[in-house]
Design a protein around this motif. Structure first.
Motif, PDB file in Angstrom:
ATOM      1  N   SER A   8      -1.014   8.514 -55.856  1.00 33.17           N
ATOM      2  CA  SER A   8      -0.650   9.785 -55.237  1.00 33.17           C
ATOM      3  C   SER A   8      -0.490  10.884 -56.280  1.00 33.17           C
ATOM      4  N   PRO A   9      -1.067  12.074 -56.027  1.00 38.48           N
ATOM      5  CA  PRO A   9      -0.906  13.178 -56.981  1.00 38.48           C
ATOM      6  C   PRO A   9       0.541  13.651 -57.069  1.00 38.48           C
ATOM      7  N   SER A  10       1.386  13.276 -56.105  1.00 41.16           N
ATOM      8  CA  SER A  10       2.779  13.721 -56.146  1.00 41.16           C
ATOM      9  C   SER A  10       3.639  12.824 -57.039  1.00 41.16           C
ATOM     10  N   LEU A  11       3.097  11.706 -57.486  1.00 43.45           N
ATOM     11  CA  LEU A  11       3.848  10.824 -58.383  1.00 43.45           C
ATOM     12  C   LEU A  11       3.881  11.446 -59.773  1.00 43.45           C
ATOM     13  N   ARG A  12       5.059  11.547 -60.333  1.00 41.53           N
ATOM     14  CA  ARG A  12       5.176  12.088 -61.680  1.00 41.53           C
ATOM     15  C   ARG A  12       6.133  11.219 -62.485  1.00 41.53           C
TER      16      ARG A  12
END
Length: 130
Positions: A8-12
């Protein structure tokens, strides 16, 4: 199937990881491994890795422990038989008077030093090492 939480691109990652890198000893070890892989002759003086094969009595003790299914976590201070052997060595050979509750077993020098410093130093303290 791909795990959406990982892709997911929202995982940081936590920002504190921006400053984490390899320790000096790991960098040295990596360079040694790189040079050896390239066929270079390397004289190793970095720490942490045994410089000799595991002695046969230790291999036999490991095999015996596996056969006896002694594969669970040990007590946090170490296996009592090992602690007693360390106590005997330190009191008889080194002539250092200690009690069994003074003896703990750690998995390496770095862990031992970290634990020792964490118990006696506070943030901002100065420490002189020889």
């Amino acid at each position: 199937m791909t795990n959406p939480a990982i892709t997911s691109p929202s995982l940081r990652l936590a920002s504190r990881l921006d400053t984490v890198g390899f320790s000096d000893i790991v960098q040295i070890r990596n360079k040694v491994m790189e040079l050896k892989a390239a066929g270079r002759s390397v004289y190793e003086f970095q720490g942490g890795e045994p410089f000799m094969p595991t002695p046969e009595p230790i291999k036999k003790a490991m095999q015996k422990a596996l056969a006896e299914n002694k594969t669970r976590y040990a007590p946090s201070s170490g296996v009592m038989e090992l602690r007693q052997a360390i106590l005997k060595k330190v009191t008889e050979k080194n002539r250092i008077p200690v009690k069994i509750e003074d003896v703990i077993v750690v998995n390496g020098g770095m862990q031992g030093l970290f634990a020792a410093f964490q118990t006696v130093l506070d943030p901002g303290d100065e420490c002189l090492l020889f």
